[in-house]
Design a protein around this motif. Structure first.
Motif, PDB file in Angstrom:
ATOM      1  N   ILE A   8       0.857  -1.181   0.000  1.00 60.11           N
ATOM      2  CA  ILE A   8       0.000   0.000   0.000  1.00 60.11           C
ATOM      3  C   ILE A   8       0.893   1.230   0.000  1.00 60.11           C
ATOM      4  CG2 ILE A   8      -1.704   1.286   1.360  1.00 60.11           C
ATOM      5  CD1 ILE A   8      -2.821  -1.310   0.242  1.00 60.11           C
ATOM      6  N   SER A  14      -3.956   1.998  -4.538  1.00 58.29           N
ATOM      7  CA  SER A  14      -4.040   1.133  -3.354  1.00 58.29           C
ATOM      8  C   SER A  14      -5.489   0.783  -3.048  1.00 58.29           C
ATOM      9  CB  SER A  14      -3.425   1.831  -2.142  1.00 58.29           C
ATOM     10  OG  SER A  14      -2.046   2.049  -2.319  1.00 58.29           O
ATOM     11  N   GLN A  15      -6.381   1.751  -3.171  1.00 60.62           N
ATOM     12  CA  GLN A  15      -7.799   1.484  -2.927  1.00 60.62           C
ATOM     13  C   GLN A  15      -8.342   0.491  -3.951  1.00 60.62           C
ATOM     14  OE1 GLN A  15      -9.008   5.593  -3.015  1.00 60.62           O
ATOM     15  NE2 GLN A  15      -9.145   5.663  -0.789  1.00 60.62           N
ATOM     16  N   ILE A  18      -7.348  -3.015  -2.979  1.00 56.65           N
ATOM     17  CA  ILE A  18      -8.205  -3.537  -1.916  1.00 56.65           C
ATOM     18  C   ILE A  18      -9.528  -4.039  -2.500  1.00 56.65           C
ATOM     19  CG2 ILE A  18      -9.557  -2.872   0.115  1.00 56.65           C
ATOM     20  CD1 ILE A  18      -7.128  -1.069   0.877  1.00 56.65           C
ATOM     21  N   PHE A  64      -6.989   2.078   5.725  1.00 57.42           N
ATOM     22  CA  PHE A  64      -7.142   1.026   4.714  1.00 57.42           C
ATOM     23  C   PHE A  64      -7.607  -0.279   5.363  1.00 57.42           C
ATOM     24  CE2 PHE A  64      -4.171   3.496   1.873  1.00 57.42           C
ATOM     25  CZ  PHE A  64      -5.087   3.698   0.852  1.00 57.42           C
ATOM     26  N   GLU A  67     -11.286  -1.071   5.691  1.00 59.50           N
ATOM     27  CA  GLU A  67     -12.006  -1.552   4.512  1.00 59.50           C
ATOM     28  C   GLU A  67     -12.107  -3.078   4.484  1.00 59.50           C
ATOM     29  OE1 GLU A  67     -11.332   0.394   0.789  1.00 59.50           O
ATOM     30  OE2 GLU A  67     -10.344   2.075   1.810  1.00 59.50           O
TER      31      GLU A  67
END
Length: 135
Positions: A8, A14-15, A18, A64, A67
């Motif tokens: 990350i 990065s999102q 995920i 993060f 999530e």
């Protein structure tokens, strides 16, 4: 249980990583590690800069991690060069999968330096490297 490491960097990519990980794997079947690597400050008198960066990185990792509610997830913050640190951590801790995105690098769509290093040096991992525009 799959041991998955997600490098990350705090970016939108990065999102996306995920989101893709959550689509591919199931929470009960996976152990996720969110891994961030910060560079060492260039100056020896940069302790305050290092401390600020550490606090900010730990907060980003915690955000993060939220999530992955209901998943087995942990966060790790390392210092050094991202490619070697990611590969060494994955090797030392017995990971079997790494999920990351790559940025578009010009018209030839080449991998960036970190992704290139990982692809070349992490043959022990199942790698999932996605284009930035996926998802």
């Amino acid at each position: 249980m799959k041991k998955i490491v997600l490098p990350i960097d705090g970016s939108t990519r990065s999102q996306r990583t995920i989101a893709i990980t959550k689509q591919i794997f199931h929470g009960q079947d996976a152990e996720i590690t969110l891994l961030m690597v910060l560079p060492e400050p260039r100056y020896t008198d940069a302790q305050a800069e290092r401390d600020r960066a550490t606090i900010q990185a730990n907060q980003e990792l915690a955000d993060f991690a939220k999530e992955f509610a209901g998943w087995k997830v942990k966060t790790v913050l390392l210092r050094g060069h991202p490619g070697p640190e990611i590969v060494q951590y994955a090797r030392d801790h017995g990971y079997d999968t790494l999920v990351m995105t790559r940025s578009s690098r010009g018209p030839l769509q080449k991998l960036g330096s970190v992704a290139t290093y990982i692809v070349r040096n992490a043959q022990f991992l199942d790698l999932i490297v996605m284009r930035e525009d996926v998802v």
